[in-house]
Design a protein around this motif. Structure first.
Motif, PDB file in Angstrom:
ATOM      1  N   GLY A  14      10.352 -13.952 -15.446  1.00 26.20           N
ATOM      2  CA  GLY A  14       9.516 -13.429 -16.528  1.00 26.20           C
ATOM      3  C   GLY A  14       8.913 -12.081 -16.179  1.00 26.20           C
ATOM      4  N   VAL A  15       8.403 -11.393 -17.183  1.00 30.00           N
ATOM      5  CA  VAL A  15       7.900 -10.038 -16.952  1.00 30.00           C
ATOM      6  C   VAL A  15       6.708 -10.023 -16.002  1.00 30.00           C
ATOM      7  N   GLY A  16       5.812 -10.982 -16.147  1.00 30.04           N
ATOM      8  CA  GLY A  16       4.644 -11.008 -15.277  1.00 30.04           C
ATOM      9  C   GLY A  16       4.981 -11.436 -13.867  1.00 30.04           C
ATOM     10  N   MET A  17       5.788 -12.487 -13.726  1.00 31.29           N
ATOM     11  CA  MET A  17       6.122 -13.002 -12.407  1.00 31.29           C
ATOM     12  C   MET A  17       7.055 -12.070 -11.648  1.00 31.29           C
ATOM     13  N   SER A  18       7.998 -11.429 -12.330  1.00 30.87           N
ATOM     14  CA  SER A  18       8.895 -10.501 -11.627  1.00 30.87           C
ATOM     15  C   SER A  18       8.123  -9.308 -11.090  1.00 30.87           C
ATOM     16  N   ALA A  19       7.090  -8.871 -11.821  1.00 32.36           N
ATOM     17  CA  ALA A  19       6.239  -7.789 -11.318  1.00 32.36           C
ATOM     18  C   ALA A  19       5.489  -8.231 -10.067  1.00 32.36           C
ATOM     19  N   LEU A  20       4.945  -9.446 -10.084  1.00 34.97           N
ATOM     20  CA  LEU A  20       4.274  -9.970  -8.895  1.00 34.97           C
ATOM     21  C   LEU A  20       5.244 -10.069  -7.726  1.00 34.97           C
ATOM     22  N   ALA A  21       6.463 -10.517  -7.986  1.00 32.42           N
ATOM     23  CA  ALA A  21       7.463 -10.621  -6.921  1.00 32.42           C
ATOM     24  C   ALA A  21       7.708  -9.265  -6.278  1.00 32.42           C
ATOM     25  N   GLN A  22       7.869  -8.230  -7.106  1.00 33.75           N
ATOM     26  CA  GLN A  22       8.081  -6.886  -6.565  1.00 33.75           C
ATOM     27  C   GLN A  22       6.868  -6.413  -5.773  1.00 33.75           C
ATOM     28  N   ALA A  23       5.673  -6.703  -6.292  1.00 35.13           N
ATOM     29  CA  ALA A  23       4.454  -6.285  -5.599  1.00 35.13           C
ATOM     30  C   ALA A  23       4.333  -6.974  -4.236  1.00 35.13           C
ATOM     31  N   PHE A  24       4.654  -8.261  -4.163  1.00 34.35           N
ATOM     32  CA  PHE A  24       4.623  -8.965  -2.887  1.00 34.35           C
ATOM     33  C   PHE A  24       5.648  -8.377  -1.918  1.00 34.35           C
ATOM     34  N   LEU A  25       6.840  -8.057  -2.436  1.00 36.05           N
ATOM     35  CA  LEU A  25       7.847  -7.414  -1.596  1.00 36.05           C
ATOM     36  C   LEU A  25       7.322  -6.101  -1.031  1.00 36.05           C
ATOM     37  N   ASP A  26       6.684  -5.315  -1.889  1.00 37.68           N
ATOM     38  CA  ASP A  26       6.164  -4.020  -1.463  1.00 37.68           C
ATOM     39  C   ASP A  26       5.052  -4.164  -0.429  1.00 37.68           C
ATOM     40  N   LYS A  27       4.371  -5.299  -0.442  1.00 43.99           N
ATOM     41  CA  LYS A  27       3.311  -5.557   0.536  1.00 43.99           C
ATOM     42  C   LYS A  27       3.843  -6.230   1.808  1.00 43.99           C
ATOM     43  N   GLY A  28       5.161  -6.491   1.848  1.00 46.80           N
ATOM     44  CA  GLY A  28       5.751  -7.007   3.069  1.00 46.80           C
ATOM     45  C   GLY A  28       5.896  -8.505   3.163  1.00 46.80           C
ATOM     46  N   TRP A  29       5.678  -9.236   2.073  1.00 47.00           N
ATOM     47  CA  TRP A  29       5.789 -10.698   2.112  1.00 47.00           C
ATOM     48  C   TRP A  29       7.237 -11.150   1.908  1.00 47.00           C
ATOM     49  N   ARG A  30       7.556 -12.317   2.397  1.00 51.48           N
ATOM     50  CA  ARG A  30       8.825 -12.980   2.091  1.00 51.48           C
ATOM     51  C   ARG A  30       8.669 -13.674   0.737  1.00 51.48           C
ATOM     52  N   VAL A  31       9.612 -13.425  -0.148  1.00 48.20           N
ATOM     53  CA  VAL A  31       9.470 -13.867  -1.540  1.00 48.20           C
ATOM     54  C   VAL A  31      10.655 -14.738  -1.940  1.00 48.20           C
TER      55      VAL A  31
END
Length: 433
Positions: A14-31
Motif C-alpha cells: 500500500g501507499v502508506g506502508m511502502s513509504a514506511l518500508a523505504q524509510a526504514f531501508l533508508d535508516k538502515g533497518w532490515r525490512v
C-alpha cells in the motif's frame, strides 16, 4: 529506535506502508513485509521495487513473521490477520503505522502536514522547496513525487537525507485520527472538510494536533483565496506576499497547496528568491493530475481523487483546461466511504459535469475483509443526473475509453487503492504498466 533491527510491515504494497518500508531501508533497518496480492500471485511495480532493494516479501499467511521482529500494521488490518496473530503468539512488539512513523521521526525536527485534502501535494512541494534551498530534508509522503524514485530503483514517496538529525517532512494521516501519535515540531493544516468524519470533528482533531506543535504552525484551512491565479496552459501564475510566483501545475487548489508549503519554508528562513526558482522546477506528484501521455489525440491523466472535494477540484481544473470534454473513470475506494458520501457525490457530480463530460463508474474496489457490501456503485448511479454509465471492470473500462478517445478530450482515471487504475492509464498512453 530502541535497537530495532528488523521490521515486518503488513500490507507492504500500500501507499502508506511502502513509504514506511523505504524509510526504514533508508535508516538502515532490515525490512520484510506481506501483502494480500502476493497470496494471489500478483506483484505490483511497488512490490517489485521493494524486492529489488532486498525486502523479503511474503503472502499474508504468517510465514514472514519471525522472532526478533517488530511488526507494523495499519488501521485497515483486521484483528484476525494471520501476520498479526503470529506476532502476538510469538510475543513480538507491534506498532501501528503512525507509531512507526513517529519512531522514524525521533531525532528530527518534524514538520507534519495534515488536512482533509492536499496533504501529499504539500508534503512533496515542501520537501522539494527545502531540498532546493539546501536544507536536505528527510521526507516520508503518502504519494510519489516525480523524480524521487531514482529511475525506478526506490519508492518515490520518500526522499532520503544525509542529515540524521535535520528536518523531516511527513504526511500525517487524519483518516483514523492516528496522527495524534506524532510529536511534531512544526505543523501545516491544509483544510478541514467532511470525509472520514464530519467537518466539526475534523476541525477539533486538527486543533488538538496543532496544539502539540512546539514551533511554526501554518493553518490555511480558513485563509482567504487572494487574487485569482492566471492559468497558462498546464502552468499557473499567482501573486502572493508581494511577489509573482510560477507553479508548473494547474488549478486553484494547487495554488493553495503551494502557498502552504511556501509559507512554512519562508517561516523556516528560506530565501524568497530561491523559493521562487525552486517552485518553478517542481515536477509534480504521481497520481495528482499526472499527465501520463496521449491516446488518439486525447490527453491521458491519472488522479488519486476519491472524495467529494478532491473529485470536484480535479474535475473543475480539468474542465478549464479541456473545454471540449472530460471523460472520467472513477472507482470508489471503499463501501463505507461510498455509503456515507452518496448524497454529496450525486450533488457534486450533478453540479460539476458539463454536457460534454462523461462519468464512467466502476464497482467499489474490494480489498477483502468483512466490509458491509450492501451499497455499491449502482446506488450512486441511480442518483446521478449527469452523463454517466456503469462499467463492470477494468477491461471494459479500457475498451470504452479507447472508443471515446479523440483530440481535445481528457481521459482521466480517478480513485484510490486500486493499482489497476494507474496501470490502465499507462496502457492507454502506450507505456508499460
Amino acid at each position: 529506535m530502541g535497537g530495532m533491527e528488523a521490521v515486518h510491515l503488513i500490507g507492504i504494497g500500500g501507499v502508506g506502508m511502502s513509504a514506511l518500508a523505504q524509510a526504514f531501508l533508508d535508516k538502515g533497518w532490515r525490512v520484510s513485509g506481506s501483502d494480500r496480492l502476493l497470496g494471489a500471485g500478483t506483484e505490483t511495480p511497488t512490490l517489485a521495487t521493494l524486492r529489488r532493494q532486498g525486502v523479503a516479501l511474503f503472502p499474508q499467511d504468517g510465514s514472514g513473521v519471525a522472532p526478533g521482529m517488530t511488526v507494523v500494521y495499519s488501521t485497515a488490518i483486521e484483528a484476525d490477520n494471520p501476520d498479526l496473530l503470529k506476532a502476538q503468539t510469538l510475543g513480538l512488539r507491534t506498532l501501528h503505522r503512525s507509531a512507526a512513523l513517529a519512531a522514524l521521526a525521533r531525532g528530527h525536527a518534524l514538520i507534519a502536514v495534515t488536512g482533509t485534502c492536499g496533504k501529499s501535494s504539500v508534503t512533496a512541494l515542501l520537501g522539494h522547496l527545502l531540498a532546493e534551498c539546501g536544507r536536505d530534508p528527510f521526507v516520508v509522503n503518502g504519494a510519489e513525487a516525480i523524480g524521487w524514485d531514482a529511475g525506478g530503483a526506490r519508492i518515490g514517496s520518500v526522499r532520503p537525507s544525509a542529515d540524521p538529525c535535520g528536518l523531516m517532512v511527513a504526511e500525517a494521516d487524519e483518516s483514523d485520527k492516528s496522527l495524534m501519535a506524532l510529536d511534531p515540531t512544526h505543523v501545516i493544516v491544509t483544510n478541514a472538510s467532511s470525509d472520514h468524519f464530519p467537518k466539526a470533528e475534523a476541525e477539533a482533531l486538527f486543533r488538538a494536533f496543532k496544539a502539540k506543535a512546539t514551533g511554526v504552525v501554518i493553518d490555511t484551512s480558513a485563509s482567504p483565496p487572494g487574487p485569482p491565479p492566471r492559468s497558462e496552459g498546464w502552468e499557473t501564475r499567482f501573486a502572493w506576499r508581494g511577489r509573482d510566483w510560477r507553479l508548473p501545475m494547474p488549478g486553484a487548489h494547487n495554488v493553495a497547496n503551494a502557498k502552504a508549503a511556501l509559507a512554512m519554508a519562508l517561516a523556516l528562513g528560506c530565501d524568497a528568491e530561491a523559493l521562487g526558482a525552486a517552485l518553478a522546477t517542481f515536477r509534480g506528484v504521481r497520481r495528482r493530475l499526472e499527465r501520463v501521455g496521449t491516446l488518439n489525440g486525447a490527453c491521458v491523466v491519472d488522479d488519486y481523487a476519491h472524495n467529494v472535494e478532491k473529485l470536484a477540484a480535479a474535475w473543475r481544473t480539468l474542465a478549464e483546461a479541456f473545454p471540449q470534454g472530460v471523460v472520467g473513470l472513477w472507482r470508489p475506494h471503499g463501501y463505507a466511504p461510498l455509503r456515507k458520501m452518496l448524497g454529496d457525490l450525486a450533488a457534486m457530480f450533478g453540479a460539476t459535469l458539463r454536457p460534454c463530460d462523461r462519468l464512467l463508474l466502476l464497482p467499489v474496489y474490494d480489498a477483502g475483509g468483512t466490509a458491509d457490501r450492501s451499497v455499491n456503485s449502482d446506488a450512486l448511479l441511480a442518483r446521478l443526473t449527469c452523463p454517466a454509465e456503469a462499467i463492470p471492470d477494468l477491461a471494459a473500462a479500457e475498451a470504452r475509453l479507447r472508443a471515446l478517445a479523440r483530440p481535445g478530450l481528457a481521459l482521466v482515471t480517478f480513485g484510490a487503492r486500486d493499482p489497476g487504475l494507474p496501470a490502465l492509464a499507462r496502457r492507454l498512453a502506450g507505456l508499460p504498466d
